[in-house]
Design an enzyme around this catalytic site. Structure first.
Site, PDB file in Angstrom:
ATOM      1  N   SER A 191       0.855  -1.196   0.000  1.00  0.00           N
ATOM      2  CA  SER A 191       0.000   0.000   0.000  1.00  0.00           C
ATOM      3  C   SER A 191       0.884   1.235   0.000  1.00  0.00           C
ATOM      4  O   SER A 191       2.037   1.176   0.441  1.00  0.00           O
ATOM      5  CB  SER A 191      -0.852  -0.013   1.273  1.00  0.00           C
ATOM      6  OG  SER A 191      -1.515   1.215   1.437  1.00  0.00           O
ATOM      7  N   TYR A 237      -2.657  -0.733  10.637  1.00  0.00           N
ATOM      8  CA  TYR A 237      -2.600  -0.943   9.179  1.00  0.00           C
ATOM      9  C   TYR A 237      -1.238  -0.483   8.641  1.00  0.00           C
ATOM     10  O   TYR A 237      -0.579  -1.203   7.879  1.00  0.00           O
ATOM     11  CB  TYR A 237      -3.747  -0.189   8.503  1.00  0.00           C
ATOM     12  CG  TYR A 237      -3.895  -0.523   7.025  1.00  0.00           C
ATOM     13  CD1 TYR A 237      -4.525  -1.696   6.624  1.00  0.00           C
ATOM     14  CD2 TYR A 237      -3.412   0.330   6.037  1.00  0.00           C
ATOM     15  CE1 TYR A 237      -4.667  -2.014   5.268  1.00  0.00           C
ATOM     16  CE2 TYR A 237      -3.550   0.030   4.694  1.00  0.00           C
ATOM     17  CZ  TYR A 237      -4.176  -1.139   4.313  1.00  0.00           C
ATOM     18  OH  TYR A 237      -4.318  -1.458   2.970  1.00  0.00           O
TER      19      TYR A 237
HETATM   20  N1  LIG Z   1      -8.755  -0.552  -1.069  1.00  0.00           N
HETATM   21  C1  LIG Z   1      -7.723   0.238  -0.959  1.00  0.00           C
HETATM   22  O1  LIG Z   1      -7.858   1.474  -0.889  1.00  0.00           O
HETATM   23  C2  LIG Z   1      -6.347  -0.326  -0.947  1.00  0.00           C
HETATM   24  C3  LIG Z   1      -6.098  -1.659  -0.691  1.00  0.00           C
HETATM   25  N2  LIG Z   1      -4.813  -2.114  -0.646  1.00  0.00           N
HETATM   26  C4  LIG Z   1      -4.530  -3.506  -0.354  1.00  0.00           C
HETATM   27  O2  LIG Z   1      -5.003  -4.291  -1.434  1.00  0.00           O
HETATM   28  C5  LIG Z   1      -5.407  -5.573  -0.982  1.00  0.00           C
HETATM   29  C6  LIG Z   1      -6.819  -5.853  -1.449  1.00  0.00           C
HETATM   30  O3  LIG Z   1      -7.668  -4.853  -0.930  1.00  0.00           O
HETATM   31  P1  LIG Z   1      -9.214  -4.720  -1.330  1.00  0.00           P
HETATM   32  O4  LIG Z   1      -9.503  -5.560  -2.478  1.00  0.00           O
HETATM   33  O5  LIG Z   1      -9.518  -3.282  -1.349  1.00  0.00           O
HETATM   34  O6  LIG Z   1      -9.884  -5.361  -0.025  1.00  0.00           O
HETATM   35  P2  LIG Z   1     -11.236  -6.179   0.125  1.00  0.00           P
HETATM   36  O7  LIG Z   1     -11.615  -6.069   1.564  1.00  0.00           O
HETATM   37  O8  LIG Z   1     -12.223  -5.779  -0.896  1.00  0.00           O
HETATM   38  O9  LIG Z   1     -10.777  -7.678  -0.190  1.00  0.00           O
HETATM   39  C7  LIG Z   1      -9.880  -8.349   0.614  1.00  0.00           C
HETATM   40  C8  LIG Z   1     -10.136  -9.839   0.511  1.00  0.00           C
HETATM   41  O10 LIG Z   1      -9.196 -10.515   1.370  1.00  0.00           O
HETATM   42  C9  LIG Z   1      -9.931 -11.471   2.122  1.00  0.00           C
HETATM   43  N3  LIG Z   1      -9.309 -11.800   3.398  1.00  0.00           N
HETATM   44  C10 LIG Z   1      -9.333 -11.092   4.542  1.00  0.00           C
HETATM   45  N4  LIG Z   1      -8.717 -11.762   5.522  1.00  0.00           N
HETATM   46  C11 LIG Z   1      -8.296 -12.927   4.987  1.00  0.00           C
HETATM   47  C12 LIG Z   1      -7.616 -14.055   5.526  1.00  0.00           C
HETATM   48  N5  LIG Z   1      -7.257 -14.107   6.807  1.00  0.00           N
HETATM   49  N6  LIG Z   1      -7.353 -15.082   4.698  1.00  0.00           N
HETATM   50  C13 LIG Z   1      -7.730 -15.069   3.411  1.00  0.00           C
HETATM   51  N7  LIG Z   1      -8.392 -14.032   2.864  1.00  0.00           N
HETATM   52  C14 LIG Z   1      -8.667 -12.968   3.641  1.00  0.00           C
HETATM   53  C15 LIG Z   1     -11.277 -10.798   2.347  1.00  0.00           C
HETATM   54  O11 LIG Z   1     -12.234 -11.740   2.785  1.00  0.00           O
HETATM   55  P3  LIG Z   1     -13.442 -11.169   3.731  1.00  0.00           P
HETATM   56  O12 LIG Z   1     -14.205 -10.234   2.889  1.00  0.00           O
HETATM   57  O13 LIG Z   1     -14.204 -12.387   4.120  1.00  0.00           O
HETATM   58  O14 LIG Z   1     -12.754 -10.507   4.887  1.00  0.00           O
HETATM   59  C16 LIG Z   1     -11.546 -10.220   0.976  1.00  0.00           C
HETATM   60  O15 LIG Z   1     -12.124 -11.163   0.141  1.00  0.00           O
HETATM   61  C17 LIG Z   1      -5.254  -5.547   0.542  1.00  0.00           C
HETATM   62  O16 LIG Z   1      -4.037  -6.126   0.910  1.00  0.00           O
HETATM   63  C18 LIG Z   1      -5.256  -4.062   0.856  1.00  0.00           C
HETATM   64  O17 LIG Z   1      -4.581  -3.804   2.052  1.00  0.00           O
HETATM   65  C19 LIG Z   1      -3.756  -1.308  -0.912  1.00  0.00           C
HETATM   66  C20 LIG Z   1      -3.944   0.003  -1.190  1.00  0.00           C
HETATM   67  C21 LIG Z   1      -5.241   0.611  -1.230  1.00  0.00           C
HETATM   68  C1  LIG Z   2      -1.380  11.060   3.927  1.00  0.00           C
HETATM   69  C2  LIG Z   2      -1.050  11.844   2.681  1.00  0.00           C
HETATM   70  C3  LIG Z   2      -1.865  11.848   1.593  1.00  0.00           C
HETATM   71  C4  LIG Z   2      -3.079  11.015   1.587  1.00  0.00           C
HETATM   72  C5  LIG Z   2      -3.011   9.705   1.480  1.00  0.00           C
HETATM   73  C6  LIG Z   2      -4.113   8.797   1.551  1.00  0.00           C
HETATM   74  C7  LIG Z   2      -5.480   9.279   1.808  1.00  0.00           C
HETATM   75  C8  LIG Z   2      -3.834   7.509   1.335  1.00  0.00           C
HETATM   76  C9  LIG Z   2      -4.738   6.448   1.417  1.00  0.00           C
HETATM   77  C10 LIG Z   2      -4.276   5.218   1.147  1.00  0.00           C
HETATM   78  C11 LIG Z   2      -4.982   4.011   1.355  1.00  0.00           C
HETATM   79  C12 LIG Z   2      -6.402   4.013   1.753  1.00  0.00           C
HETATM   80  C13 LIG Z   2      -4.266   2.868   1.237  1.00  0.00           C
HETATM   81  C14 LIG Z   2      -4.728   1.575   1.509  1.00  0.00           C
HETATM   82  O1  LIG Z   2      -3.980   0.635   1.572  1.00  0.00           O
HETATM   83  C15 LIG Z   2      -1.523  12.648   0.356  1.00  0.00           C
HETATM   84  C16 LIG Z   2      -2.707  13.495  -0.047  1.00  0.00           C
HETATM   85  C17 LIG Z   2      -1.136  11.710  -0.751  1.00  0.00           C
HETATM   86  C18 LIG Z   2      -0.391  13.626   0.563  1.00  0.00           C
HETATM   87  C19 LIG Z   2       0.552  13.394   1.586  1.00  0.00           C
HETATM   88  C20 LIG Z   2       0.173  12.661   2.761  1.00  0.00           C
END
Ligand SMILES: NC(=O)C1=CN([C@@H]2O[C@H](COP(=O)(O)OP(=O)(O)OC[C@H]3O[C@@H](n4cnc5c(N)ncnc54)[C@H](OP(=O)(O)O)[C@@H]3O)[C@@H](O)[C@H]2O)C=CC1
Ligand SMILES: CC1=C(/C=C/C(C)=C/C=C/C(C)=C/C=O)C(C)(C)CCC1
Length: 322
Positions: A180, A193
């Site tokens: 992330s 997180y």
């Molecule tokens: N959405 C965002 O803004 C961002 C997401 N990410 C990362 O991307 C990845 C995917 O995120 P996203 O698709 O948004 O998340 P979602 O919550 O939509 O999907 C995550 C999936 O992982 C499954 N999961 C959770 N716990 C476990 C476990 N213990 N074993 C196996 N599967 C599990 C969930 O199952 P269940 O629904 O049953 O919990 C779900 O199906 C994550 O690692 C997230 O941290 C990174 C940057 C930004």
């Molecule tokens: C903090 C921060 C910002 C906002 C970041 C955000 C909102 C990130 C969200 C990320 C997520 C939800 C990741 C999930 O894995 C900016 C505007 C880039 C500028 C500088 C500092």
């Protein structure tokens, strides 16, 4: 070799790597074929994991292995993947869905054994499963804090230990970590997180160095660090209106996965999405702390998670699971 001569060679290599990076930017590599690959996606029941599964299916992988704790959602993804392959006119891959809690090492090793029995060695692994507690540290029950670390970080140890040895042995494979942007910089209230994702970035980097040190150049690694993606996971996260409208709107999940797939298939080692994230990381590392705080306040990034926490509270009060 004399140290000065060695230094000269290294400098030339560094210069060359800049030139190659510039060239790749202008003329990207052709994507590699995945026709013979056995691909595993964790967290495949929904969100980005489901989209990775569909993308891989349409590229005609040999076998698609799907893992999730949500067995029903995972089976749904499997059906969608078969349909997507048919729609794309490619040979339908073998799609195998397993219910697996990646945070439980015994479960991971057990299900990995089933995968090896049913599909053979995994050659492309997308470590995608992730969770967020949706509460700041002091309001967060200990069990939820532990779950964040177990799913987002510790699971990487178990899944990697289960599948990397076979890749190293054959000197062929690809390890992908969906970390992330919050593994590169942080904001208020998502301590668990951020700790888990900073850990995931550190884990991935160290592993990539280890693979290089072992001279297993056939095993590639890709680290993916997206900014906020509209999958619902961070529903409610808001910044200053002008920023989220004109500068950094949330990423569309489909675009995010397409871009990540392109990076994986061209063996790109790191991908931050959007590109502006590279600049944020650079600025954060050179500015004094007080300047960073002022910048966060101006952008509305300091309290951007607070409306998300409210949303989580509202969902919990309605007895909806996080
Ligand atoms: N959405 C965002 O803004 C961002 C997401 N990410 C990362 O991307 C990845 C995917 O995120 P996203 O698709 O948004 O998340 P979602 O919550 O939509 O999907 C995550 C999936 O992982 C499954 N999961 C959770 N716990 C476990 C476990 N213990 N074993 C196996 N599967 C599990 C969930 O199952 P269940 O629904 O049953 O919990 C779900 O199906 C994550 O690692 C997230 O941290 C990174 C940057 C930004
Ligand atoms: C903090 C921060 C910002 C906002 C970041 C955000 C909102 C990130 C969200 C990320 C997520 C939800 C990741 C999930 O894995 C900016 C505007 C880039 C500028 C500088 C500092």
């Amino acid at each position: 070799m004399h140290v000065l001569l060695e230094l000269l060679v290294v400098s030339a290599r560094v210069a060359l790597s800049f030139a190659v990076a510039a060239l790749r930017w202008l003329r990207p590599r052709a994507p590699k074929s995945v026709l013979h690959e056995v691909c595993l996606v964790t967290g495949a029941a929904r969100g980005l994991g489901r989209l990775f599964a569909l993308e891989l299916a349409t590229r005609g992988v040999d076998t698609l292995v799907l893992w999730d704790v949500d067995g029903e959602g995972n089976e749904e993804t499997a059906a969608l993947a078969r349909g997507a392959a048919a729609d794309a006119g490619v040979a339908c891959p073998r799609v195998l869905a397993y219910t697996c809690d990646v945070s439980k090492r015994v479960d991971v090793y057990r299900v990995a054994g089933l995968v090896r029995r049913d599909a053979g060695d995994v050659t492309l692994l997308v470590n995608n499963a992730g969770v967020v507690s949706g509460r700041p540290l002091l309001d967060c029950p200990d069990e939820l804090l532990e779950r964040t670390m177990a799913v987002n970080l510790h699971a990487l140890f178990w899944v990697t230990k289960a599948f990397l040895p076979a890749m190293l042995e054959k000197n062929h494979g690809h390890m992908v970590t969906i970390a992330s942007s919050l593994g590169l910089f942080s904001t208020a209230g998502i301590e668990d997180y951020c700790a888990s994702k900073f850990g995931a970035v550190g884990f991935h980097e160290s592993l990539s160095h280890e693979i290089k040190a072992m001279e297993r150049d056939g095993v590639k690694t890709t680290l993916v660090c997206p900014y906020l993606v509209q999958t619902g996971m961070f529903h409610g996260c808001r910044m200053r209106k002008e920023v989220e409208t004109y500068v950094l709107p949330p990423l569309q999940p489909e675009k995010c996965v397409q871009q990540a797939m392109r990076a994986i298939l061209t063996d790109q080692p790191v991908l931050c999405m959007p590109r502006l994230i590279y600049l944020v990381v650079f600025i954060k590392s050179i500015l004094p702390w007080e300047a960073v705080v002022a910048m966060y306040r101006f952008l509305g990034a300091d309290k951007c998670m607070y409306p998300f926490f409210e949303e989580c509270k509202r969902r919990t009060n309605n007895n909806q699971e996080l």
